[in-house]
Write a protein that holds these residues in place. Structure first.
Motif, PDB file in Angstrom:
ATOM      1  N   GLY A   1       1.077  -5.388  -3.459  1.00  0.00           N
ATOM      2  CA  GLY A   1       1.049  -4.487  -2.338  1.00  0.00           C
ATOM      3  C   GLY A   1       1.335  -3.056  -2.768  1.00  0.00           C
ATOM      4  O   GLY A   1       1.733  -2.804  -3.903  1.00  0.00           O
ATOM      5  N   CYS A   2       1.168  -2.153  -1.861  1.00  0.00           N
ATOM      6  CA  CYS A   2       1.368  -0.734  -2.191  1.00  0.00           C
ATOM      7  C   CYS A   2       2.839  -0.346  -2.174  1.00  0.00           C
ATOM      8  O   CYS A   2       3.200   0.732  -2.634  1.00  0.00           O
ATOM      9  CB  CYS A   2       0.568   0.159  -1.262  1.00  0.00           C
ATOM     10  N   GLY A   3       3.704  -1.216  -1.656  1.00  0.00           N
ATOM     11  CA  GLY A   3       5.127  -0.917  -1.653  1.00  0.00           C
ATOM     12  C   GLY A   3       5.437   0.401  -0.965  1.00  0.00           C
ATOM     13  O   GLY A   3       4.889   0.714   0.088  1.00  0.00           O
ATOM     14  N   THR A   4       6.284   1.199  -1.588  1.00  0.00           N
ATOM     15  CA  THR A   4       6.701   2.470  -0.989  1.00  0.00           C
ATOM     16  C   THR A   4       5.671   3.573  -1.157  1.00  0.00           C
ATOM     17  O   THR A   4       5.884   4.688  -0.710  1.00  0.00           O
ATOM     18  CB  THR A   4       8.032   2.946  -1.601  1.00  0.00           C
ATOM     19  N   GLY A   5       4.554   3.263  -1.804  1.00  0.00           N
ATOM     20  CA  GLY A   5       3.453   4.216  -1.886  1.00  0.00           C
ATOM     21  C   GLY A   5       3.385   5.067  -3.130  1.00  0.00           C
ATOM     22  O   GLY A   5       2.524   5.934  -3.240  1.00  0.00           O
ATOM     23  N   LEU A   6       4.251   4.836  -4.085  1.00  0.00           N
ATOM     24  CA  LEU A   6       4.287   5.711  -5.252  1.00  0.00           C
ATOM     25  C   LEU A   6       2.995   5.667  -6.068  1.00  0.00           C
ATOM     26  O   LEU A   6       2.606   6.674  -6.663  1.00  0.00           O
ATOM     27  CB  LEU A   6       5.494   5.387  -6.123  1.00  0.00           C
ATOM     28  N   MET A   7       2.304   4.533  -6.098  1.00  0.00           N
ATOM     29  CA  MET A   7       1.011   4.467  -6.798  1.00  0.00           C
ATOM     30  C   MET A   7       0.015   5.408  -6.129  1.00  0.00           C
ATOM     31  O   MET A   7      -0.789   6.059  -6.791  1.00  0.00           O
ATOM     32  CB  MET A   7       0.469   3.037  -6.791  1.00  0.00           C
ATOM     33  N   GLY A   8       0.081   5.515  -4.819  1.00  0.00           N
ATOM     34  CA  GLY A   8      -0.824   6.404  -4.083  1.00  0.00           C
ATOM     35  C   GLY A   8      -0.666   7.854  -4.470  1.00  0.00           C
ATOM     36  O   GLY A   8      -1.635   8.622  -4.470  1.00  0.00           O
TER      37      GLY A   8
END
Length: 145
Positions: A1-8
């Motif tokens: 999943g994207c989790g907290t969005g840090l990859m984004g």
């Protein structure tokens, strides 16, 4: 999943079309929704977290993600639910085909990857790319037992 969005954060400048994230955890997705680009440069790296109210008051804030979804990666068609974060994200449905699937520190939780790789292959557009990270075990095979 994207989790907290840090990859984004790392992908946003590389992606021309919509950037969507999926995760089983609503709590993680809400954190990802709070990530914004600050185009006025009022913070050190141009990335910050902000509330819905702050984003509405400051027009220079742009969401990292175009859509966030509560979903099981093995059943994106059947379980994906748009997370109404209040940030007015424009992408309300996971696209049928995508050019890139990025997965950091997720696949280690699946064990046998045949099902997830098949699901990803169905979602990728022709010529699309899958980028992922993995972990290794010092001894033995995959076993959560």
């Amino acid at each position: 999943g994207c989790g907290t969005g840090l990859m984004g954060v790392g992908l946003r400048s590389l992606v021309e079309g919509p950037l969507v994230g999926a995760d089983l955890s609503r709590k993680m997705l809400k954190e990802a929704a709070e990530l914004v680009l600050d185009t006025e440069g009022t913070c050190k790296n141009g990335i910050r977290r902000c509330t819905k109210e702050a984003k509405e008051a400051l027009p220079n804030m742009h969401s990292i993600y175009d859509g966030l979804f509560v979903a099981d990666l093995l059943d994106l068609d059947g379980t994906a639910e748009f997370l109404d974060s209040g940030f007015n994200l424009p992408t309300k449905h996971i696209p049928d085909r995508v050019d890139l699937i990025a997965s950091a520190d997720v696949l280690c939780y699946f064990g046998d990857l045949s099902g997830i790789l098949e699901a990803f292959a169905k979602r990728l557009a022709s010529g699309g790319e899958l980028v992922f990270s993995t972990e290794t075990m010092k001894d033995g095979d995959y076993n959560w037992g």
